[in-house]
Scaffold this motif. Structure first.
Motif: not given
Length: 241
Positions: A49-58, A64-68, A72-85
């Motif tokens: 849901p975040v423009k320019g951020v992509y889900e990488i499945v390994i 993990v997540y990456s830029d276009a 740059y990559m980061f490991v962590g959780e992508l959280v929908d704050v509105t839905k709290k999930e």
């Protein structure tokens, strides 16, 4: 991780997801670029849901997540704050699903309680303390359930687990041997020298993305790791019915 996510969301700290952002299509060469940089295959690259951020499945269900550009990559959780999930947890659960009915049940120690109408499978290591806790606390007392126990020793952690797995499987009464070990710490008097499925179970677990024990598989294909409490198991059994 799940508990931490809930705390961060409640505190308004974890705000990685821009809920109104419009997902975009991953660049065509991103999968190949990341694979080369990591030196290992990438199973899939998906939008988020975040423009320019992509889900990488390994490796089936590692995210993990990456830029276009794959710079740059980061490991962590992508959280929908509105839905709290956690979108990451949700995706991992989706990726971890399997066809329950295709499991090789003949390779499992089958335990039936009550009418056995509810079904689940457990991948377990006889020397795993969390597996014993699951047996003694969470699974003990469940009624009207059929449990298929796949012996899956983890030799790197428990060098003697394969031998014990073979002894339980080779017992004339597998169910009694199972209970005697997990509840009383008593192994059967027979040896492990019989045609057993232990190696197949280890390969099966790896193919399902199971790297630790215990791991529970429910009839709807959902895989849950860890010595989860009985109330959670009851909820999953009801959900998968």
């Amino acid at each position: 991780m799940k508990h931490l996510t809930r705390l961060l969301v409640a505190a308004g700290v974890l705000t990685m997801v821009a809920c109104s952002a419009q997902a975009d299509t991953p660049p065509k060469n991103l999968k190949e670029t990341i694979s080369k940089k990591l030196g290992r295959p990438v199973d899939a690259v998906n939008s988020t849901p975040v423009k320019g951020v992509y889900e990488i499945v390994i490796g089936k269900n590692n995210i993990v997540y990456s830029d276009a550009k794959g710079q740059y990559m980061f490991v962590g959780e992508l959280v929908d704050v509105t839905k709290k999930e956690s979108l990451t947890e949700k995706r991992i659960a989706e990726l971890s699903k399997t066809d329950f009915n295709k499991l090789p049940f003949a390779d499992a120690v089958k335990i039936v309680r009550g009418d056995g109408s509810r079904k689940m499978a457990v991948f377990t290591d006889p020397d795993c303390p969390f597996c014993k806790r699951l047996e003694q606390v969470s699974l003990n007392g469940l009624d009207n359930v059929t449990i298929y126990n796949f012996l899956m020793p983890l030799p790197g952690l428990h060098p003697d687990a394969a031998r014990k797995s073979g002894m339980i499987w080779c017992s004339a009464d597998q169910q009694a041997a199972w209970r005697n070990w997990f509840f009383d710490g008593k192994l059967p008097e027979n040896g492990p020298e019989c045609d057993n499925p232990i190696e197949r179970n280890m390969q099966l677990g790896a193919s399902l993305g199971i790297s630790g024990t215990p791991a529970l598989v429910f009839a709807n294909g959902q895989i849950v790791s860890g010595a989860v409490p009985q109330e959670q198991i009851e909820a999953m059994l009801a959900k998968s019915k």
